[in-house]
Design a protein around this motif. Structure first.
Motif, PDB file in Angstrom:
ATOM      1  N   THR A 167      -9.177  15.836  12.934  1.00 18.25           N
ATOM      2  CA  THR A 167      -7.535  15.858  12.406  1.00 18.25           C
ATOM      3  C   THR A 167      -8.143  14.906  11.136  1.00 18.25           C
ATOM      4  N   VAL A 168      -7.499  13.636  11.847  1.00 17.75           N
ATOM      5  CA  VAL A 168      -7.867  13.583  10.808  1.00 17.75           C
ATOM      6  C   VAL A 168      -9.756  12.842   9.897  1.00 17.75           C
ATOM      7  N   PRO A 169      -9.125  13.012   8.152  1.00 12.82           N
ATOM      8  CA  PRO A 169     -10.097  13.053   7.286  1.00 12.82           C
ATOM      9  C   PRO A 169     -11.563  12.320   7.762  1.00 12.82           C
ATOM     10  N   PRO A 170     -12.647  12.789   7.835  1.00 13.44           N
ATOM     11  CA  PRO A 170     -13.619  11.784   7.985  1.00 13.44           C
ATOM     12  C   PRO A 170     -13.946  10.591   6.708  1.00 13.44           C
ATOM     13  N   LEU A 171     -14.218   9.804   7.147  1.00 10.16           N
ATOM     14  CA  LEU A 171     -14.121   8.740   6.303  1.00 10.16           C
ATOM     15  C   LEU A 171     -14.900   7.246   7.063  1.00 10.16           C
ATOM     16  N   SER A 172     -16.395   6.977   6.236  1.00  4.77           N
ATOM     17  CA  SER A 172     -17.323   5.487   6.622  1.00  4.77           C
ATOM     18  C   SER A 172     -16.862   4.586   6.048  1.00  4.77           C
ATOM     19  N   MET A 173     -17.073   3.472   6.615  1.00  4.20           N
ATOM     20  CA  MET A 173     -17.145   2.458   5.535  1.00  4.20           C
ATOM     21  C   MET A 173     -17.323   1.246   6.561  1.00  4.20           C
ATOM     22  N   PRO A 174     -18.110   0.099   5.622  1.00  2.00           N
ATOM     23  CA  PRO A 174     -18.627  -1.354   6.239  1.00  2.00           C
ATOM     24  C   PRO A 174     -17.634  -2.035   6.532  1.00  2.00           C
ATOM     25  N   ARG A 175     -17.767  -3.589   7.155  1.00  2.00           N
ATOM     26  CA  ARG A 175     -16.759  -4.112   7.482  1.00  2.00           C
ATOM     27  C   ARG A 175     -16.744  -5.300   6.350  1.00  2.00           C
ATOM     28  N   GLN A 176     -15.402  -5.194   6.249  1.00  2.00           N
ATOM     29  CA  GLN A 176     -15.208  -6.242   4.721  1.00  2.00           C
ATOM     30  C   GLN A 176     -14.884  -8.314   5.399  1.00  2.00           C
ATOM     31  N   ALA A 209     -11.328  -4.017  -1.646  1.00  2.00           N
ATOM     32  CA  ALA A 209     -11.788  -2.527  -1.424  1.00  2.00           C
ATOM     33  C   ALA A 209     -10.905  -1.553  -1.100  1.00  2.00           C
ATOM     34  N   GLN A 210     -10.981  -0.262  -1.482  1.00  2.00           N
ATOM     35  CA  GLN A 210     -10.212   1.104  -0.574  1.00  2.00           C
ATOM     36  C   GLN A 210     -11.268   1.932  -0.803  1.00  2.00           C
ATOM     37  N   TYR A 211     -10.828   2.218   0.562  1.00  2.00           N
ATOM     38  CA  TYR A 211     -11.253   3.923   0.925  1.00  2.00           C
ATOM     39  C   TYR A 211     -10.052   5.110   0.558  1.00  2.00           C
ATOM     40  N   LEU A 212     -10.231   6.873   0.391  1.00  2.00           N
ATOM     41  CA  LEU A 212      -9.835   7.432   0.470  1.00  2.00           C
ATOM     42  C   LEU A 212     -10.686   8.741   0.891  1.00  2.00           C
ATOM     43  N   VAL A 221      -5.722   6.569   3.729  1.00  2.00           N
ATOM     44  CA  VAL A 221      -6.449   5.646   2.937  1.00  2.00           C
ATOM     45  C   VAL A 221      -6.748   4.123   4.263  1.00  2.00           C
ATOM     46  N   VAL A 222      -7.989   3.994   4.072  1.00  2.00           N
ATOM     47  CA  VAL A 222      -8.942   2.312   4.454  1.00  2.00           C
ATOM     48  C   VAL A 222      -7.833   1.254   2.926  1.00  2.00           C
ATOM     49  N   LEU A 223      -7.178   0.394   3.225  1.00  2.00           N
ATOM     50  CA  LEU A 223      -7.204  -1.337   2.492  1.00  2.00           C
ATOM     51  C   LEU A 223      -7.834  -2.433   3.377  1.00  2.00           C
ATOM     52  N   ASP A 224      -8.711  -2.996   2.214  1.00  2.24           N
ATOM     53  CA  ASP A 224      -9.498  -4.293   2.649  1.00  2.24           C
ATOM     54  C   ASP A 224      -8.431  -4.853   2.007  1.00  2.24           C
ATOM     55  N   LEU A 225      -7.984  -5.899   2.136  1.00  2.00           N
ATOM     56  CA  LEU A 225      -6.474  -7.138   1.326  1.00  2.00           C
ATOM     57  C   LEU A 225      -6.818  -8.028   2.281  1.00  2.00           C
ATOM     58  N   ASP A 226      -6.547  -8.665   0.991  1.00  2.00           N
ATOM     59  CA  ASP A 226      -6.981 -10.531   1.573  1.00  2.00           C
ATOM     60  C   ASP A 226      -6.096 -11.085   2.638  1.00  2.00           C
ATOM     61  N   ASN A 227      -6.363 -12.153   4.158  1.00  5.49           N
ATOM     62  CA  ASN A 227      -5.960 -12.111   4.671  1.00  5.49           C
ATOM     63  C   ASN A 227      -4.581 -13.019   4.775  1.00  5.49           C
ATOM     64  N   GLN A 228      -4.561 -13.742   4.046  1.00  7.68           N
ATOM     65  CA  GLN A 228      -2.873 -13.554   3.050  1.00  7.68           C
ATOM     66  C   GLN A 228      -2.183 -13.334   3.777  1.00  7.68           C
ATOM     67  N   LEU A 229      -2.130 -11.994   2.758  1.00  8.17           N
ATOM     68  CA  LEU A 229      -1.026 -11.530   2.937  1.00  8.17           C
ATOM     69  C   LEU A 229      -0.856 -10.267   3.512  1.00  8.17           C
ATOM     70  N   SER A 230      -1.841  -9.687   4.104  1.00 10.01           N
ATOM     71  CA  SER A 230      -1.644  -8.744   5.243  1.00 10.01           C
ATOM     72  C   SER A 230      -0.694  -7.699   5.730  1.00 10.01           C
ATOM     73  N   THR A 231       0.597  -9.158   6.538  1.00 10.33           N
ATOM     74  CA  THR A 231       1.236  -8.558   7.359  1.00 10.33           C
ATOM     75  C   THR A 231       2.325  -7.763   6.406  1.00 10.33           C
ATOM     76  N   GLU A 232       2.838  -9.102   4.694  1.00 12.52           N
ATOM     77  CA  GLU A 232       3.082  -8.024   4.166  1.00 12.52           C
ATOM     78  C   GLU A 232       2.890  -7.134   3.116  1.00 12.52           C
ATOM     79  N   ALA A 233       1.637  -6.996   3.050  1.00  7.60           N
ATOM     80  CA  ALA A 233       0.985  -5.103   2.685  1.00  7.60           C
ATOM     81  C   ALA A 233       1.708  -3.905   3.377  1.00  7.60           C
ATOM     82  N   PHE A 234       1.448  -4.507   4.529  1.00  5.31           N
ATOM     83  CA  PHE A 234       1.802  -3.542   6.341  1.00  5.31           C
ATOM     84  C   PHE A 234       3.410  -3.285   6.053  1.00  5.31           C
TER      85      PHE A 234
END
Length: 250
Positions: A167-176, A209-212, A221-234
């Motif tokens: 169902t969801v497009p296949p995507l693989s990425m490393p842990r940031q 980092a960003q993956y699509l 889309v998978v986004l890796d963001l600054d952990n201080q700003l992730s709640t706002e980004a969400f």
């Protein structure tokens, strides 16, 4: 394909000489030898196994025309898809003793529930083994399937990896490390990725980092963001038009 390659390795380990034909040119494994056509393959083989998907190009690929090239006394094994063999033509080849036997696990039509009658042109032939689509139901296979499903669920829940999803497009990425990860699933229309990046940049949120990956209907889309700003980004990503689901993973 992958299954055919595994069969090749196992057959060679048992002392067999392996020949193969693939619509896509591939390097052989071990001492396997490629044939240029299906006709060349079946005319030189004692046992033929099929490992192909169900596609318009593979429907009835084993038919009256190709069966006449089978080596006399050979055996056909089909554990792939039911539509790839013309069973009426196969029956005639078995009755005429062009083939000495066949083992079939998949059929063009299969009973959907208990009580449905199973019918096949190959029934009652003494040189045929018919099994009810259980080729992958060995104890080892069931254990491997359980482990594979568990691993895929773990990878999605922990890292957002969707390899193997239907169902969801296949995507693989490393842990940031040192980042928070957000998963964004949306309808696949033009402009969504641009809107995501615009909303984040307007609030000075840097994307580490960003993956699509997309299919005909869904964008992932998978986004890796600054952990201080992730709640706002969400919260910002939930407002993106065409959003289906947003998840703050970690």
């Amino acid at each position: 394909g992958n299954i055919g390659s595994q069969v090749s390795v196992l057959a060679e380990a048992l002392g067999m000489k392996v020949l193969f034909y693939d619509a896509v040119t591939k390097l052989p494994l071990g001492n396997a030898v490629a044939r240029k056509s299906l006709k060349d393959l079946v005319s030189d083989s004692d046992i033929i196994t099929l490992h192909v998907p169900d596609l318009p190009s593979t429907k009835n690929m084993i038919n009256k025309s190709i069966l006449k090239y089978f080596k006399k006394g050979s055996i056909l094994i089909n554990y792939a898809r039911g539509e790839v063999v013309d069973l009426e033509a196969l029956r005639k080849s078995l009755v005429d003793e062009q083939l000495s036997g066949a083992a079939i696990d998949v059929f063009p039509w299969e009973p959907e529930k208990n009580g449905d009658r199973f019918e096949s042109p190959l029934q009652e032939l003494p040189n045929v083994i018919l099994t009810p689509h259980i080729g992958g139901s060995t104890e080892e296979a069931q254990q491997n399937i359980g482990q594979d499903v568990s691993n895929k669920l773990y990878e999605f829940l922990e890292m957002g990896i969707t390899i193997g999803s239907h169902t969801v497009p296949p995507l693989s990425m490393p842990r940031q490390e040192g980042a928070h990860r957000i998963l964004h699933i949306h309808r696949n229309v033009p402009g969504v990725l641009s809107e995501i990046n615009t909303r984040l940049s307007k609030h000075n949120i840097n994307i580490l980092a960003q993956y699509l990956k997309t299919n005909d209907e869904i964008g992932y889309v998978v986004l890796d963001l600054d952990n201080q700003l992730s709640t706002e980004a969400f919260e910002l990503l939930k407002k993106v038009k065409e959003t289906i689901k947003v998840r703050l993973l970690y």
